[in-house]
Design a protein around this motif. Sequence first.
Motif, mmCIF file in Angstrom:
data_model
loop_
_atom_site.group_PDB
_atom_site.id
_atom_site.type_symbol
_atom_site.label_atom_id
_atom_site.label_comp_id
_atom_site.label_asym_id
_atom_site.label_seq_id
_atom_site.Cartn_x
_atom_site.Cartn_y
_atom_site.Cartn_z
ATOM 1 N N GLU A 165 0.906 -1.360 0.229
ATOM 2 C CA GLU A 165 -0.086 -0.365 0.027
ATOM 3 C C GLU A 165 0.346 1.623 -0.109
ATOM 4 O O GLU A 165 1.425 1.995 -0.528
ATOM 5 C CB GLU A 165 -0.732 -0.047 0.808
ATOM 6 N N GLY A 166 2.023 1.169 0.885
ATOM 7 C CA GLY A 166 3.088 2.540 0.880
ATOM 8 C C GLY A 166 2.007 3.241 2.107
ATOM 9 O O GLY A 166 1.667 2.415 2.877
ATOM 10 N N ALA A 167 3.116 4.625 1.984
ATOM 11 C CA ALA A 167 2.923 5.362 3.134
ATOM 12 C C ALA A 167 1.721 6.337 3.359
ATOM 13 O O ALA A 167 1.070 5.990 2.118
ATOM 14 C CB ALA A 167 4.132 6.843 2.785
ATOM 15 N N ARG A 168 1.109 6.364 3.812
ATOM 16 C CA ARG A 168 -0.372 6.971 4.348
ATOM 17 C C ARG A 168 -0.189 8.000 3.988
ATOM 18 O O ARG A 168 0.800 8.818 3.163
ATOM 19 C CB ARG A 168 -0.444 7.122 5.880
ATOM 20 N N THR A 169 -1.233 8.199 3.062
ATOM 21 C CA THR A 169 -1.925 9.258 1.860
ATOM 22 C C THR A 169 -1.510 11.271 3.783
ATOM 23 O O THR A 169 -0.812 12.220 2.692
ATOM 24 C CB THR A 169 -3.002 9.933 1.825
ATOM 25 N N GLU A 170 -1.538 10.967 4.529
ATOM 26 C CA GLU A 170 -1.315 11.930 5.198
ATOM 27 C C GLU A 170 0.283 12.408 5.534
ATOM 28 O O GLU A 170 1.000 13.162 5.680
ATOM 29 C CB GLU A 170 -2.343 12.384 6.655
ATOM 30 N N ARG A 171 0.907 11.363 5.518
ATOM 31 C CA ARG A 171 3.024 11.314 5.822
ATOM 32 C C ARG A 171 2.745 12.221 4.061
ATOM 33 O O ARG A 171 3.834 12.432 3.885
ATOM 34 C CB ARG A 171 3.374 10.063 5.774
ATOM 35 N N ARG A 172 2.853 11.406 2.737
ATOM 36 C CA ARG A 172 2.760 11.770 1.690
ATOM 37 C C ARG A 172 2.710 13.707 1.649
ATOM 38 O O ARG A 172 3.847 13.751 1.517
ATOM 39 C CB ARG A 172 2.544 11.167 0.649
ATOM 40 N N GLN A 173 1.644 13.650 2.231
ATOM 41 C CA GLN A 173 1.073 15.049 1.540
ATOM 42 C C GLN A 173 2.128 15.671 2.999
ATOM 43 O O GLN A 173 2.913 17.143 2.403
ATOM 44 C CB GLN A 173 -0.069 15.147 2.291
ATOM 45 N N ALA A 174 2.144 15.333 4.052
ATOM 46 C CA ALA A 174 3.438 16.106 5.298
ATOM 47 C C ALA A 174 4.593 16.364 4.820
ATOM 48 O O ALA A 174 5.573 17.063 4.135
ATOM 49 C CB ALA A 174 3.598 15.382 6.395
ATOM 50 N N ALA A 175 5.587 14.777 3.774
ATOM 51 C CA ALA A 175 6.468 15.262 3.357
ATOM 52 C C ALA A 175 6.665 15.856 2.062
ATOM 53 O O ALA A 175 7.635 16.662 2.116
ATOM 54 C CB ALA A 175 6.952 13.964 2.770
ATOM 55 N N ALA A 176 5.810 16.029 1.571
ATOM 56 C CA ALA A 176 5.795 16.757 -0.256
ATOM 57 C C ALA A 176 5.932 18.378 0.169
ATOM 58 O O ALA A 176 5.804 19.423 -0.221
ATOM 59 C CB ALA A 176 4.553 16.764 -1.058
ATOM 60 N N ALA A 177 5.072 18.405 1.522
ATOM 61 C CA ALA A 177 4.661 20.111 2.581
ATOM 62 C C ALA A 177 6.175 20.672 2.862
ATOM 63 O O ALA A 177 6.648 21.342 2.311
ATOM 64 C CB ALA A 177 3.467 20.367 3.658
#
Length: 319
Positions: A165-177
């Motif tokens: 599944e990969g990283a959670r959406t929130e974690r990906r968004q936080a990393a992108a931010a």
Amino acid sequence: MRFLPLLVATAVFMLTACDRRSTPETAVGTLEVVEVNVGPLQAARAVRVLVQEGEAVRAGDTLAVFSTPTLTSAVAQAEARAAAADDAARELARGARPAEIARAEKELQVADADAVRTAADLSRLEPLAARGDVSRASLDAARAAAHASGARRDAAREALRLVREGARTERRQAAAAEARGARAAADGVRATAADLVLVSPVDGIVSSRNVEPGEVLAAGQSAVTVAQPSRPWARIYVSQFVLPRIKSGDTLTARRDGDTTTFRGRVTAIATRAEFTPRVALTEQEREDLLFGVKVEFDGQGDRLRAGMPITVTLPKAP
């Protein structure tokens, strides 16, 4: 005696008429030019000054170069942090690598096989324990092993699901931010470095060189002053009787002292507050009147209109 009121009225009328006729037809002002002060946005040391006073410059020409002791390292650190944040964000966005998924699948296979084996051992011991051929302790140990292996299999299955599944959406968004913030910080440091290279914002003439190599200037302090001789202007003062005849945008004519050439100027600003008459070239009677400042801009006219020259502006006549 009956003629006295008539004489008084006639005298008042004549004085009023003389006062109206005394309204000046011209106003004298001193030519000025627009000047732009260019300096660093932070305290810095001048490394090079590339222009001299009186030199013509174009918009975008480099005037001076400044530096700070930590500028190079600050830029390198900001760029390194931005690169690391970008890599982390991309890694989370891509998800797990095929090798990581394969390893998780192998771990699940091993855990599943172990769970099957311990479950089979428990199935064989239960009938034997019921007949008394196997001790109660052996049965409890087999049951615990089966439960533990089953739990490990469930954990391995969940781990495989998460890897796929990969990283959670929130974690990906936080990393992108975080990556965007690091890039913005790096852009800010680079912009600060770019601001230490002073360029001329306008076409003009260097009217003042205010720094030499090696000197330190405070933030906002002028290093070079660029004048725009193509935009000369003068502020004249008109009385309250002339003011209604002048509007912003009107064209007025003017002449220099000793020159018969007529220059055309445009009214660009009219003061909203009255001032006392300036003392320069005005009579004592005129000083008692309140005047209004009027700004008049002229075309460059080459080198014919220079800062500091007096210029006489013709005022519009009463209708």
